[in-house]
Design an enzyme around this catalytic site. Structure first.
Site, PDB file in Angstrom:
ATOM      1  N   LYS A  68     -10.480  18.973 -27.053  1.00 30.75           N
ATOM      2  CA  LYS A  68      -9.594  20.133 -26.944  1.00 30.75           C
ATOM      3  C   LYS A  68     -10.444  21.381 -27.140  1.00 30.75           C
ATOM      4  O   LYS A  68     -11.375  21.381 -27.959  1.00 30.75           O
ATOM      5  CB  LYS A  68      -8.529  20.003 -28.040  1.00 30.75           C
ATOM      6  CG  LYS A  68      -7.371  20.974 -27.993  1.00 30.75           C
ATOM      7  CD  LYS A  68      -6.371  20.626 -29.102  1.00 30.75           C
ATOM      8  CE  LYS A  68      -5.155  21.533 -29.116  1.00 30.75           C
ATOM      9  NZ  LYS A  68      -4.181  21.127 -30.161  1.00 30.75           N
ATOM     10  N   SER A 110       0.461  20.956 -28.412  1.00 35.42           N
ATOM     11  CA  SER A 110      -0.473  21.833 -27.745  1.00 35.42           C
ATOM     12  C   SER A 110      -1.681  21.096 -27.145  1.00 35.42           C
ATOM     13  O   SER A 110      -2.353  21.641 -26.290  1.00 35.42           O
ATOM     14  CB  SER A 110      -0.975  22.892 -28.730  1.00 35.42           C
ATOM     15  OG  SER A 110      -1.696  22.280 -29.785  1.00 35.42           O
ATOM     16  N   SER A 163       1.208  18.424 -32.375  1.00 31.72           N
ATOM     17  CA  SER A 163       0.427  18.725 -31.174  1.00 31.72           C
ATOM     18  C   SER A 163      -0.443  17.592 -30.624  1.00 31.72           C
ATOM     19  O   SER A 163      -1.000  17.728 -29.540  1.00 31.72           O
ATOM     20  CB  SER A 163      -0.455  19.950 -31.417  1.00 31.72           C
ATOM     21  OG  SER A 163       0.316  21.115 -31.344  1.00 31.72           O
TER      22      SER A 163
END
Lengths: 98, 475
Positions: B78, B153, B177
């Site tokens: 990420k 996310s 997330s």
């Protein structure tokens, strides 16, 4: 139900170092009021005698030996993201008037 | 879907025995990323550095040197993990161009075992969101339907795994997330006990709930990644001791396990097809000999309200470091320090970051502190007590990961509160610091459904064991 005013939102923006135009102020006023209205559910519960929790795994005062840690990065590497440099130091705007 | 990747352990084994080279694996990864560019899963590739590392690993394998248990295995991180070879932006304009001077501990530990970071995944800017639509750059598409969100996310991380770009991806989970995008994309998403994985070198969101974990295709893969990244780190004072037993040595009995079905998660708000998949999973677990009982955690319904006080409070504090002075976007026309702060932040932050900063500023301001922040921290104590009481009766808890399957891109973007409700079934685990996992539990209307399993703090190995056995009977 919380109903923020334009002045409230502008004050928050000022405290948070954000600049808002009139349109943004109006939108944030509506959105933030609605979110604060939602979190007001907590008022339904009696939490008077409950002790707050700030740290969930019970750690307190964690320290490490006060020794140098080598990240393997040079001064130049560590400063490469700074917007302005002078003599290997980060250059910022004047904080106090002359 | 048949994956082009074998299990992580097998892939590393093939590299170590010379059946495949690390260079070929990196190439496979990079060409898949290029083929599937239209999904916007990845912000940037780390091609040059990944190829160099692959070459080095191949040389060391040929020379018979020790390489590590993840030898040559590509992964995606990420973009809120500091990593060499590409910018670290957290999908935000204010960090655009940031060139990490050091790497996150998690990345360092994976590299030390021979894994190779090939790309940085898209996310909601600063991990603020449940759909990746808050990315300042682009929206990621769900691998199962391009018009739907991947969840967030860590949406780019989950999508990259299901799009077969790499055997695993790293994500962060502050309020769901990792688990939510895993659920929406049909991946396995693991949220460890708070503090089990070092957050050094990861862009901070809400420090009292932020954790790092893997997104994978199988629980076995999640376990091997956890085994490499877990444990104390002098660079993150909140880290805790890891289990002495390997996280890959998983307990494998379902018979006799006591699992509590969270009553409050199975109510009216749940989409019928999701409820059906969860009920089917419960029946399969019963057939396998597990003991399932209904458990009530009354305050769990207030967890989201609690989270949306604590999280923005911590966000407003953590994002104060972006001031245009030391790194990140600095407004070129500012003449005074005040202008520099105000203009840099106003142009650099997107609307969601601004909204959270202002909510956080409000709940922490004098006069409101007790009414909001302190009250939320008290509710947190209440939640911890209720979970402890539940875990005195059952070993694990179970429920859906999300009340729905993936929604349409654009469906919730105009209504932040509606978007926040997506996290309603994941935030409690973050507030109480317990481990949780989302595993695929079939589909509803062609979209994946996630089953969420939770365990007490520090029972990560036991939870991975339960999830691994559950995964076997669900597919």
């Amino acid at each position: 139900m919380v109903e923020l005013t334009n002045e409230d939102v502008l004050k928050l923006a000022r405290l948070a170092r954000l600049r808002l135009n009139d349109d943004e102020c109006g939108v944030f006023k509506k959105e933030i009021s609605s979110i604060l209205g939602y979190v007001e559910q907590l008022d339904k519960v009696d939490l008077k005698d409950v002790v707050p929790t700030y740290q969930v795994t019970g750690l307190t005062n964690v320290t490490r030996p006060d020794t140098e840690i080598d990240y393997g990065a040079s001064t130049k590497e560590l400063l490469k993201n700074a917007p302005a440099l002078e003599n290997n130091q980060i250059k910022v705007k004047r904080m106090l008037d002359r | 879907m048949i994956s082009q990747w074998d299990s992580i352990a097998d892939t590393a084994d093939q590299v170590l025995t010379g059946q495949v080279s690390a260079t070929e694996l990196v190439q496979r990864s990079l060409s898949t990323i290029a083929d599937k560019q239209e999904y916007n899963a990845v912000i940037a590739t780390i091609a040059e550095r990944a190829n160099e590392r692959a070459k080095e690993i191949d040389t060391r394998v040929a020379a018979g040197e020790e390489v590590g248990r993840l030898a040559g295995v590509p992964f995606v991180a990420k973009d809120n993990f500091l990593a060499f070879g590409a910018e670290t932006t957290a999908a935000s304009n204010i960090l655009k161009g940031f060139d990490a001077p050091y790497q996150a501990t998690a990345i360092e530990r994976l590299e030390a075992e021979g894994a190779i970071c090939v790309a940085k995944a898209n996310l909601d800017a600063f991990a603020h969101g449940s759909s990746t639509e808050n990315s300042d750059f682009m929206t990621t598409s769900n691998p199962h339907d391009k018009n739907k969100v991947p969840g967030g996310s860590s949406g780019g991380s989950a999508a990259s795994v299901i799009l077969d770009m790499a055997p695993f991806a790293l994500g962060t989970d502050t309020g769901g997330s990792i688990r939510l995008p895993a659920s929406f994309c049909g991946a396995v998403g693991y949220k460890p006990t708070y503090g089990l994985v070092s957050r050094s070198g990861v862009v901070a969101m809400a420090s009292s709930t932020d954790v790092i974990g893997p997104l994978t295709r199988t629980v076995e893969d999640a376990a091997i990644v956890m085994d490499v990244i877990a444990g104390r780190d002098p660079l993150d004072s909140t880290t805790i001791d890891r289990d002495e037993v390997s996280y890959t040595s998983l307990p494998n009995n379902l018979a006799g396990q006591k699992i509590g079905i969270i009553k409050e998660y199975m109510t009216d708000g749940l989409e019928q097809a999701v409820r059906d998949r969860i009920n089917e999973s419960v029946e399969k677990l019963r057939t396998a000999g597990a003991e399932l009982v209904e458990v009530s955690l009354p305050s769990i319904e207030l967890a989201l309200a609690c989270y949306y006080i604590i999280m923005p409070a911590e966000v407003s504090s953590n994002l104060s470091r972006y001031d245009g002075q030391r790194y990140g976007f600095s407004h070129p026309e500012a003449a005074t320090l005040d202008q520099s702060y105000n203009w840099s932040r106003s142009e650099g932050f997107g609307n969601e970051a601004k909204r959270r900063i202002m909510i956080g500023t409000y709940v922490l301001s004098s006069g409101y502190y007790d009414a909001y922040y302190n009250k939320a921290q008290k509710l947190r104590t209440r939640l911890i007590d209720e979970f402890n009481s539940a875990f005195s009766r059952v070993d694990f808890l179970l429920g859906p990961t999300a009340p729905t399957t993936a929604f349409d891109i654009g469906a919730n973007i105009e209504d932040p509160l509606q978007m926040y409700l997506t996290d309603i079934m994941t935030v409690a685990a973050n507030l109480v610091g317990i481990p949780g996992i989302s595993i695929p539990a079939g589909q509803a209307g062609g979209m994946p459904v996630g089953l969420q399993l939770l365990a007490p703090q520090r029972k990560d190995r036991e939870l991975l064991g339960l999830a691994s056995e559950t995964e076997k009977i669900l597919v």
